[in-house]
Scaffold this motif. Structure first.
Motif, PDB file in Angstrom:
ATOM      1  N   THR A 150       7.817  73.226  12.334  1.00  0.00           N
ATOM      2  CA  THR A 150       8.487  73.528  13.603  1.00  0.00           C
ATOM      3  C   THR A 150       7.966  72.684  14.763  1.00  0.00           C
ATOM      4  OG1 THR A 150       6.936  75.339  13.900  1.00  0.00           O
ATOM      5  CG2 THR A 150       9.098  75.884  12.963  1.00  0.00           C
ATOM      6  N   TYR A 151       6.894  71.927  14.551  1.00  0.00           N
ATOM      7  CA  TYR A 151       6.463  70.974  15.592  1.00  0.00           C
ATOM      8  C   TYR A 151       5.995  69.680  14.921  1.00  0.00           C
ATOM      9  CZ  TYR A 151       5.528  70.004  20.493  1.00  0.00           C
ATOM     10  OH  TYR A 151       5.589  69.513  21.780  1.00  0.00           O
ATOM     11  N   VAL A 167      10.005  65.402  18.103  1.00  0.00           N
ATOM     12  CA  VAL A 167       9.957  66.704  17.432  1.00  0.00           C
ATOM     13  C   VAL A 167      11.369  67.124  17.024  1.00  0.00           C
ATOM     14  CG1 VAL A 167       9.447  69.170  17.732  1.00  0.00           C
ATOM     15  CG2 VAL A 167       7.865  67.458  18.624  1.00  0.00           C
ATOM     16  N   TYR A 168      11.615  67.199  15.728  1.00  0.00           N
ATOM     17  CA  TYR A 168      12.856  67.755  15.184  1.00  0.00           C
ATOM     18  C   TYR A 168      12.431  68.696  14.070  1.00  0.00           C
ATOM     19  CZ  TYR A 168      14.398  63.117  16.907  1.00  0.00           C
ATOM     20  OH  TYR A 168      14.607  61.988  17.650  1.00  0.00           O
ATOM     21  N   ARG A 169      12.982  69.890  14.020  1.00  0.00           N
ATOM     22  CA  ARG A 169      12.568  70.810  12.948  1.00  0.00           C
ATOM     23  C   ARG A 169      12.882  70.198  11.583  1.00  0.00           C
ATOM     24  NH1 ARG A 169      17.588  74.418  14.495  1.00  0.00           N
ATOM     25  NH2 ARG A 169      18.946  74.041  12.703  1.00  0.00           N
ATOM     26  N   TRP A 182      17.645  66.054  13.084  1.00  0.00           N
ATOM     27  CA  TRP A 182      17.753  65.346  14.369  1.00  0.00           C
ATOM     28  C   TRP A 182      19.184  65.447  14.813  1.00  0.00           C
ATOM     29  CZ3 TRP A 182      15.059  60.888  11.516  1.00  0.00           C
ATOM     30  CH2 TRP A 182      15.910  60.268  10.606  1.00  0.00           C
ATOM     31  N   GLN A 183      19.371  65.962  16.027  1.00  0.00           N
ATOM     32  CA  GLN A 183      20.741  66.152  16.525  1.00  0.00           C
ATOM     33  C   GLN A 183      21.359  64.799  16.845  1.00  0.00           C
ATOM     34  OE1 GLN A 183      19.479  69.072  19.526  1.00  0.00           O
ATOM     35  NE2 GLN A 183      20.853  70.511  18.526  1.00  0.00           N
ATOM     36  N   ARG A 187      17.192  60.197  19.277  1.00  0.00           N
ATOM     37  CA  ARG A 187      16.761  58.867  18.822  1.00  0.00           C
ATOM     38  C   ARG A 187      16.786  58.725  17.304  1.00  0.00           C
ATOM     39  NH1 ARG A 187      12.327  55.792  21.808  1.00  0.00           N
ATOM     40  NH2 ARG A 187      12.881  56.054  23.959  1.00  0.00           N
ATOM     41  N   GLY A 188      16.374  59.798  16.610  1.00  0.00           N
ATOM     42  CA  GLY A 188      16.304  59.731  15.151  1.00  0.00           C
ATOM     43  C   GLY A 188      17.679  59.462  14.562  1.00  0.00           C
ATOM     44  N   SER A 221       9.550  64.836  24.690  1.00  0.00           N
ATOM     45  CA  SER A 221      10.062  64.322  25.968  1.00  0.00           C
ATOM     46  C   SER A 221      11.298  63.450  25.762  1.00  0.00           C
ATOM     47  CB  SER A 221       8.973  63.486  26.655  1.00  0.00           C
ATOM     48  OG  SER A 221       7.888  64.310  26.971  1.00  0.00           O
ATOM     49  N   PRO A 222      12.310  63.647  26.618  1.00  0.00           N
ATOM     50  CA  PRO A 222      13.540  62.857  26.507  1.00  0.00           C
ATOM     51  C   PRO A 222      13.370  61.484  27.151  1.00  0.00           C
ATOM     52  CG  PRO A 222      13.759  64.456  28.283  1.00  0.00           C
ATOM     53  CD  PRO A 222      12.399  64.674  27.682  1.00  0.00           C
ATOM     54  N   LYS A 229       8.442  55.163  22.800  1.00  0.00           N
ATOM     55  CA  LYS A 229       7.773  56.458  23.011  1.00  0.00           C
ATOM     56  C   LYS A 229       6.276  56.381  22.748  1.00  0.00           C
ATOM     57  CE  LYS A 229       9.762  60.615  22.632  1.00  0.00           C
ATOM     58  NZ  LYS A 229      10.531  61.768  22.096  1.00  0.00           N
ATOM     59  N   SER A 311       5.147  75.569  16.243  1.00  0.00           N
ATOM     60  CA  SER A 311       5.577  76.327  17.412  1.00  0.00           C
ATOM     61  C   SER A 311       6.586  77.362  16.934  1.00  0.00           C
ATOM     62  CB  SER A 311       6.239  75.366  18.403  1.00  0.00           C
ATOM     63  OG  SER A 311       6.457  75.996  19.632  1.00  0.00           O
ATOM     64  N   VAL A 313       9.961  79.651  18.178  1.00  0.00           N
ATOM     65  CA  VAL A 313      10.928  79.867  19.249  1.00  0.00           C
ATOM     66  C   VAL A 313      11.626  81.199  19.024  1.00  0.00           C
ATOM     67  CG1 VAL A 313      11.223  77.425  19.792  1.00  0.00           C
ATOM     68  CG2 VAL A 313      12.691  78.469  18.073  1.00  0.00           C
ATOM     69  N   ILE A 323       6.797  74.008  27.835  1.00  0.00           N
ATOM     70  CA  ILE A 323       7.105  72.608  27.539  1.00  0.00           C
ATOM     71  C   ILE A 323       8.275  72.147  28.425  1.00  0.00           C
ATOM     72  CG2 ILE A 323       8.019  71.079  25.748  1.00  0.00           C
ATOM     73  CD1 ILE A 323       6.561  72.887  23.679  1.00  0.00           C
TER      74      ILE A 323
HETATM   75  C1  LIG Z   1       9.739  73.513  19.316  1.00  0.00           C
HETATM   76  C2  LIG Z   1      10.837  72.486  19.451  1.00  0.00           C
HETATM   77  C3  LIG Z   1      11.707  72.261  18.394  1.00  0.00           C
HETATM   78  C4  LIG Z   1      12.723  71.306  18.508  1.00  0.00           C
HETATM   79  N1  LIG Z   1      13.574  71.120  17.454  1.00  0.00           N
HETATM   80  C5  LIG Z   1      14.542  70.163  17.543  1.00  0.00           C
HETATM   81  C6  LIG Z   1      15.408  69.931  16.434  1.00  0.00           C
HETATM   82  O1  LIG Z   1      15.348  70.576  15.409  1.00  0.00           O
HETATM   83  N2  LIG Z   1      16.337  68.938  16.562  1.00  0.00           N
HETATM   84  C7  LIG Z   1      16.465  68.179  17.701  1.00  0.00           C
HETATM   85  O2  LIG Z   1      17.300  67.272  17.737  1.00  0.00           O
HETATM   86  N3  LIG Z   1      15.664  68.414  18.778  1.00  0.00           N
HETATM   87  C8  LIG Z   1      14.707  69.367  18.717  1.00  0.00           C
HETATM   88  N4  LIG Z   1      13.886  69.613  19.788  1.00  0.00           N
HETATM   89  C9  LIG Z   1      14.089  68.860  21.030  1.00  0.00           C
HETATM   90  C10 LIG Z   1      13.560  67.436  20.931  1.00  0.00           C
HETATM   91  O3  LIG Z   1      12.192  67.436  20.576  1.00  0.00           O
HETATM   92  C11 LIG Z   1      13.742  66.719  22.265  1.00  0.00           C
HETATM   93  O4  LIG Z   1      15.117  66.687  22.567  1.00  0.00           O
HETATM   94  C12 LIG Z   1      13.170  65.335  22.267  1.00  0.00           C
HETATM   95  O5  LIG Z   1      13.450  64.725  23.512  1.00  0.00           O
HETATM   96  C13 LIG Z   1      13.796  64.537  21.163  1.00  0.00           C
HETATM   97  O6  LIG Z   1      13.185  63.342  21.072  1.00  0.00           O
HETATM   98  P1  LIG Z   1      13.999  61.961  21.198  1.00  0.00           P
HETATM   99  O7  LIG Z   1      14.450  61.908  22.644  1.00  0.00           O
HETATM  100  O8  LIG Z   1      12.927  61.035  20.873  1.00  0.00           O
HETATM  101  O9  LIG Z   1      15.118  61.966  20.231  1.00  0.00           O
HETATM  102  C14 LIG Z   1      12.872  70.573  19.704  1.00  0.00           C
HETATM  103  C15 LIG Z   1      12.002  70.813  20.764  1.00  0.00           C
HETATM  104  C16 LIG Z   1      10.990  71.773  20.653  1.00  0.00           C
HETATM  105  C17 LIG Z   1      10.086  72.017  21.818  1.00  0.00           C
END
Ligand SMILES: Cc1cc2nc3c(=O)[nH]c(=O)nc-3n(C[C@H](O)[C@H](O)[C@H](O)COP(=O)(O)O)c2cc1C
Length: 481
Positions: A150-151, A167-169, A182-183, A187-188, A221-222, A229, A311, A313, A323
């Motif tokens: 989760t982190y 961070v992507y689950r 990664w949504q 970036r992913g 961080s976005p 990064k 983490s 949620v 955060i």
């Molecule tokens: C605990 C936690 C879990 C997260 N899980 C996801 C996730 O599963 N998929 C996702 O796209 N973003 C997730 N995020 C948000 C991304 O970490 C955040 O949008 C980040 O900016 C993405 O990085 P990128 O900009 O490098 O793509 C999560 C954030 C937190 C704090």
């Protein structure tokens, strides 16, 4: 701070760390405990004994509060972090002497640059047989599809060699396969699409677990692409990050507790979820026909006595609320660079960050409020925000009652409310019928200029200053002011 261990000791010295000696399971028990601790704002937790994973300890709630984070990162205002990269561009040279001063600035900047090192503690131990079975991943809610990282710090670079740590689950399928969530706008996902276009085949990926608090914060961080990064991590930490290059070529933080090395086969997709998300509902990507790439774990490296970090949620405000507040402050300077009229912004924690934003602006011309609404819906991850309220600079966006007064006093709904149908929205939004399409609401609650009032003049009440002066003594006597 050097690594996660040093941060944990630092928290302990401040009395902000709970050590739990009883053996608990990472499946439901540790997550439920962490949520209760976070709701009561009791600090971070270190679980000393983990059921089924005797090699590990588990840390949780590392983001205990914004004040703690400021102290840990050594800043008085988190905005200072966002100001660091911008200083590079401030007043760039016009003349010779300016050139010299910007050389000094470049030297100062070099302190933030990452450095590739040849040694990393985590290379000490390696497991190649079913490496994912070794990881004490959480099951966070009863109806989650399974165990999740989760982190995770998902590390990769795109074909242009821009590095990311995000961070992507990650949903574990078995000892060797997992699904990377990664949504689509992250970036992913973009790097993966670039790989498909350019190479096909395999995309090298690594997942780091546990690092210093600045690196953990960087990963959520976005950071606007194509800013690297791993470089941005230096701005957050106040010092360049040490990196280790894995055999598959991916750069990872050298101070990680563990690192899973592997790859994504760019053509292989899998269902993901359900997963209890940060709105407090189960996210079910399969219902949206969304599929995500499969990560193949080849090996896991880990430090002696490794410490896992995950983490949890759920309904706000949990760890992600802290955060989110930190990100709001760090990225305010960048938002101001793109939109100089912005004075301040509040993403309220109960608004789950992408739900609601309140922005105050220095208003200069008719229609200025709507211009800012539209600009934010076109900017990075702020574009996902469902409801945006714009107020004039005399309204404090962090004082919800002032915001309500501004909406009541300055909004004529027909003139000042925008509804954008069928826009791209946060796929996690539990309210919309067809995610990721959903509507947006913009409220221009700025003070209106004469041109916007069709000639109507409204006069605001104001005290007579002379009367106030005469009453000063009484204010002191009766109100202590
Ligand atoms: C605990 C936690 C879990 C997260 N899980 C996801 C996730 O599963 N998929 C996702 O796209 N973003 C997730 N995020 C948000 C991304 O970490 C955040 O949008 C980040 O900016 C993405 O990085 P990128 O900009 O490098 O793509 C999560 C954030 C937190 C704090």
């Amino acid at each position: 701070m050097k690594d996660m261990r040093e941060y944990l000791s630092w928290l302990e010295k401040r009395g902000e760390l709970i050590r739990v000696e009883e053996e608990l399971s990472p499946e439901l028990e540790i997550p439920a405990f962490l949520r209760r601790v976070m709701y009561s704002k009791a600090g971070a937790v270190l679980f000393e004994r983990v059921k089924g994973y005797p090699e590990w300890r588990i840390a949780g709630n590392l983001f205990t509060g914004v004040e703690t984070l400021k102290d840990a990162l050594g800043v008085e205002r988190l905005e200072e972090i966002g100001e660091r990269p911008l200083k590079l561009f401030e007043g760039l040279p016009l003349g010779f002497s300016d050139k010299l001063s910007s050389l000094g600035r470049l030297k100062e900047m070099s302190a933030y640059l990452p450095k590739v090192v040849r040694k990393a503690e985590f290379t000490k131990n390696v497991i190649e047989d079913n490496p994912l079975d070794f990881i004490p991943a959480f099951k966070t809610w009863p109806r989650d599809a399974g165990r999740y990282l989760t982190y995770p710090l998902v590390c990769f670079s795109d074909p242009k060699e821009v590095n990311s740590i995000s961070v992507y689950r990650v949903m574990l399928l078995d000892g060797e396969r997992a699904v990377l969530h990664w949504q689509i706008h992250k970036r992913g996902s973009q790097a993966w699409r670039d790989y498909i276009e350019k190479n096909g085949g395999k995309m090298p990926v690594a997942i780091a677990i546990g690092s210093d608090i600045g690196t953990l914060l960087t990963a959520v961080s976005p950071v606007p692409y194509p800013l690297d990064k791993l470089l941005f991590a230096g701005f957050v930490r106040g010092k360049g990050l040490e990196l280790y290059r894995l055999p598959n070529g991916v750069l990872v933080p050298a101070n990680a507790e563990a690192v899973i090395e592997g790859y994504v086969d760019v053509k292989e997709l899998h269902e993901e979820g359900p997963f209890g998300d940060h709105f407090g509902f189960y996210d079910k990507p399969a219902e949206r026909n969304e599929l995500y790439p499969v990560f193949h774990a080849e090996r896991v490296y880990y430090r002696d006595d490794p410490i896992y970090y995950g983490s949890v949620v759920g309904k706000p405000p949990l760890e992600d609320a802290v955060i989110g507040k930190a990100i709001e402050r760090i990225f305010l300077p960048m938002m101001k660079m793109i939109l100089p009229e912005v004075v301040d912004v509040n993403f309220p924690e109960y608004g789950v960050f992408q739900g609601i934003a309140i922005v105050s602006i220095k208003k200069r011309y008719p229609g200025h409020g709507k211009k800012v609404l539209n600009a934010l819906w076109g900017t990075g991850q702020a574009a996902l925000t469902k409801v945006i309220v714009v107020v004039s600079e005399d309204i404090n966006p962090h004082d919800i009652n002032q915001v309500i007064w501004a909406i009541a006093s300055f909004v004529d709904p027909q003139r000042d409310v925008l509804v954008i149908p069928n826009a791209h929205t946060d796929a996690l939004d539990p309210a919309v019928p067809n995610p990721p399409l959903g509507s947006k609401l913009g409220i221009d609650a700025t003070r209106k200029l004469p041109e916007e009032m069709n000639g109507r003049v409204v006069e605001e009440v104001e005290e007579d200053p002379q009367v106030l002066k005469r009453l000063e003594g009484l204010f002191k006597k009766y109100l202590g002011e």
